[in-house]
Scaffold this motif. Structure first.
Motif, PDB file in Angstrom:
ATOM      1  N   HIS A 105      31.707   4.667  49.331  1.00  0.00           N
ATOM      2  CA  HIS A 105      31.141   3.422  48.806  1.00  0.00           C
ATOM      3  C   HIS A 105      29.729   3.614  48.240  1.00  0.00           C
ATOM      4  N   TRP A 106      29.596   4.681  47.439  1.00  0.00           N
ATOM      5  CA  TRP A 106      28.309   4.971  46.786  1.00  0.00           C
ATOM      6  C   TRP A 106      27.195   5.215  47.805  1.00  0.00           C
ATOM      7  N   GLY A 107      27.562   5.677  48.994  1.00  0.00           N
ATOM      8  CA  GLY A 107      26.539   5.998  49.993  1.00  0.00           C
ATOM      9  C   GLY A 107      25.713   4.810  50.415  1.00  0.00           C
ATOM     10  N   GLY A 108      26.297   3.613  50.312  1.00  0.00           N
ATOM     11  CA  GLY A 108      25.551   2.416  50.681  1.00  0.00           C
ATOM     12  C   GLY A 108      24.333   2.181  49.797  1.00  0.00           C
ATOM     13  N   GLY A 109      24.342   2.791  48.611  1.00  0.00           N
ATOM     14  CA  GLY A 109      23.211   2.657  47.691  1.00  0.00           C
ATOM     15  C   GLY A 109      22.181   3.763  47.830  1.00  0.00           C
ATOM     16  N   LEU A 110      22.447   4.756  48.674  1.00  0.00           N
ATOM     17  CA  LEU A 110      21.489   5.844  48.869  1.00  0.00           C
ATOM     18  C   LEU A 110      21.080   6.529  47.562  1.00  0.00           C
ATOM     19  N   PRO A 111      21.983   6.722  46.592  1.00  0.00           N
ATOM     20  CA  PRO A 111      21.540   7.382  45.352  1.00  0.00           C
ATOM     21  C   PRO A 111      20.387   6.677  44.644  1.00  0.00           C
ATOM     22  N   PHE A 112      20.274   5.372  44.792  1.00  0.00           N
ATOM     23  CA  PHE A 112      19.190   4.657  44.128  1.00  0.00           C
ATOM     24  C   PHE A 112      17.823   5.065  44.692  1.00  0.00           C
ATOM     25  N   TYR A 113      17.804   5.488  45.961  1.00  0.00           N
ATOM     26  CA  TYR A 113      16.562   5.934  46.588  1.00  0.00           C
ATOM     27  C   TYR A 113      16.238   7.390  46.243  1.00  0.00           C
ATOM     28  N   ALA A 114      17.144   8.083  45.573  1.00  0.00           N
ATOM     29  CA  ALA A 114      16.929   9.491  45.250  1.00  0.00           C
ATOM     30  C   ALA A 114      15.808   9.692  44.240  1.00  0.00           C
ATOM     31  N   LEU A 115      15.298   8.608  43.673  1.00  0.00           N
ATOM     32  CA  LEU A 115      14.108   8.715  42.830  1.00  0.00           C
ATOM     33  C   LEU A 115      12.880   9.064  43.670  1.00  0.00           C
ATOM     34  N   MET A 116      12.973   8.865  44.973  1.00  0.00           N
ATOM     35  CA  MET A 116      11.915   9.294  45.888  1.00  0.00           C
ATOM     36  C   MET A 116      12.162  10.782  46.166  1.00  0.00           C
ATOM     37  N   PRO A 117      11.179  11.646  45.928  1.00  0.00           N
ATOM     38  CA  PRO A 117      11.414  13.092  46.082  1.00  0.00           C
ATOM     39  C   PRO A 117      12.016  13.492  47.423  1.00  0.00           C
ATOM     40  N   GLU A 118      11.555  12.881  48.518  1.00  0.00           N
ATOM     41  CA  GLU A 118      12.071  13.281  49.826  1.00  0.00           C
ATOM     42  C   GLU A 118      13.528  12.879  50.013  1.00  0.00           C
ATOM     43  N   ILE A 119      13.967  11.836  49.332  1.00  0.00           N
ATOM     44  CA  ILE A 119      15.372  11.431  49.418  1.00  0.00           C
ATOM     45  C   ILE A 119      16.214  12.240  48.431  1.00  0.00           C
ATOM     46  N   GLY A 120      15.682  12.508  47.265  1.00  0.00           N
ATOM     47  CA  GLY A 120      16.401  13.327  46.290  1.00  0.00           C
ATOM     48  C   GLY A 120      16.826  14.667  46.867  1.00  0.00           C
ATOM     49  N   VAL A 126      25.375  16.749  49.413  1.00  0.00           N
ATOM     50  CA  VAL A 126      25.871  15.386  49.598  1.00  0.00           C
ATOM     51  C   VAL A 126      26.488  14.871  48.304  1.00  0.00           C
ATOM     52  N   TYR A 127      27.640  14.217  48.460  1.00  0.00           N
ATOM     53  CA  TYR A 127      28.367  13.592  47.362  1.00  0.00           C
ATOM     54  C   TYR A 127      28.592  12.127  47.723  1.00  0.00           C
ATOM     55  N   VAL A 128      28.843  11.300  46.727  1.00  0.00           N
ATOM     56  CA  VAL A 128      29.208   9.908  46.968  1.00  0.00           C
ATOM     57  C   VAL A 128      30.565   9.651  46.330  1.00  0.00           C
ATOM     58  N   ASP A 129      31.311   8.724  46.921  1.00  0.00           N
ATOM     59  CA  ASP A 129      32.545   8.318  46.256  1.00  0.00           C
ATOM     60  C   ASP A 129      32.432   6.880  45.785  1.00  0.00           C
ATOM     61  N   THR A 130      33.381   6.495  44.949  1.00  0.00           N
ATOM     62  CA  THR A 130      33.334   5.201  44.274  1.00  0.00           C
ATOM     63  C   THR A 130      34.234   4.156  44.927  1.00  0.00           C
ATOM     64  N   VAL A 141      26.879   1.126  37.379  1.00  0.00           N
ATOM     65  CA  VAL A 141      26.573   1.987  38.510  1.00  0.00           C
ATOM     66  C   VAL A 141      26.886   3.450  38.191  1.00  0.00           C
ATOM     67  N   PHE A 142      27.930   3.697  37.411  1.00  0.00           N
ATOM     68  CA  PHE A 142      28.294   5.080  37.081  1.00  0.00           C
ATOM     69  C   PHE A 142      27.174   5.780  36.310  1.00  0.00           C
ATOM     70  N   LYS A 143      26.666   5.127  35.289  1.00  0.00           N
ATOM     71  CA  LYS A 143      25.593   5.706  34.477  1.00  0.00           C
ATOM     72  C   LYS A 143      24.307   5.828  35.285  1.00  0.00           C
ATOM     73  N   THR A 144      23.990   4.807  36.062  1.00  0.00           N
ATOM     74  CA  THR A 144      22.754   4.810  36.840  1.00  0.00           C
ATOM     75  C   THR A 144      22.747   5.944  37.852  1.00  0.00           C
ATOM     76  N   VAL A 145      23.817   6.045  38.635  1.00  0.00           N
ATOM     77  CA  VAL A 145      23.871   7.092  39.660  1.00  0.00           C
ATOM     78  C   VAL A 145      23.947   8.471  39.003  1.00  0.00           C
ATOM     79  N   SER A 146      24.667   8.579  37.906  1.00  0.00           N
ATOM     80  CA  SER A 146      24.722   9.861  37.186  1.00  0.00           C
ATOM     81  C   SER A 146      23.346  10.291  36.715  1.00  0.00           C
ATOM     82  N   THR A 147      22.550   9.340  36.269  1.00  0.00           N
ATOM     83  CA  THR A 147      21.203   9.648  35.804  1.00  0.00           C
ATOM     84  C   THR A 147      20.315  10.114  36.952  1.00  0.00           C
TER      85      THR A 147
END
Length: 197
Positions: A105-120, A126-130, A141-147
């Motif tokens: 489930h997209w890691g509960g939104g964890l990829p959005f926090y990957a802009l923080m270096p320590e989370i990236g 780690v992988y996320v599923d859809t 969400v596909f384009k955003t998380v891919s970016t």
């Protein structure tokens, strides 16, 4: 059917050594992973290293992938939304940095926090599923998380029988991703992760 299906062992970490034994038995039969763990319905926390230790030792020994249910900490309520949010998932990954994880489930939104270096940095293994994506996000969400973390970290999941594969395929097709990224998400990434020919 080993030519068409790749197995993951469904166990509850609260079973302790019994869970480890079952995962070990399944690994010897050719399964590739453990899960999907579902902390809220299995009544454990992914931050409880002691509970997870026997299972993670088997995952480490056999190079098994571990997949877990995750939930976003904000937004609408729905059946299945739980407490395994990004903050807890980061702790899980930090406790087991040598394990490969798939976060449903997209890691509960964890990829959005990957802009923080320590989370990236946590996305190394780690992988996320859809799974259930149309219920959670619009197709951007596909384009955003891919970016943010790369299209190579996204695996197509449907949450069948809740949603058919065709619904997720249509959701992906609505996105603005190039065909190469869509192809990777549709199976190329999973083939690489699972070492399939």
């Amino acid at each position: 059917n080993p030519g068409k299906l790749v197995g993951f062992a469904g166990v509850n970490p609260l079973w302790g050594q019994i869970a480890a034994y079952e995962a070990e038995r399944c690994a010897k039969q050719g399964i590739k992973g453990i899960g999907e763990l579902h902390p809220d319905t299995q009544n454990f926390s992914v931050t409880d290293a002691a509970v997870l230790k026997p299972l993670m030792e088997v995952a480490r020994k056999h190079n098994l992938i571990v997949t877990t249910h995750t939930s976003e900490p904000v937004g609408h309520s729905y059946v299945g939304k739980g407490k395994t949010t990004p903050e807890r998932v980061v702790k899980l990954i930090d406790n087991h940095p040598d394990i490969t994880f798939i976060l449903a489930h997209w890691g509960g939104g964890l990829p959005f926090y990957a802009l923080m270096p320590e989370i990236g940095k946590v996305f190394k293994n780690v992988y996320v599923d859809t799974a259930a994506s149309p219920y959670l996000y619009d197709s951007r969400v596909f384009k955003t998380v891919s970016t943010v973390i790369g299209p190579d970290k996204i695996l197509l999941g449907s949450d069948y029988p809740l949603l058919p594969h065709s619904r997720l395929r249509a959701h992906l097709d609505e996105s603005s991703l190039p065909d190469t990224a869509k192809s990777a998400i549709l199976g190329g990434n999973a083939a690489n992760l699972l070492n399939l020919s």
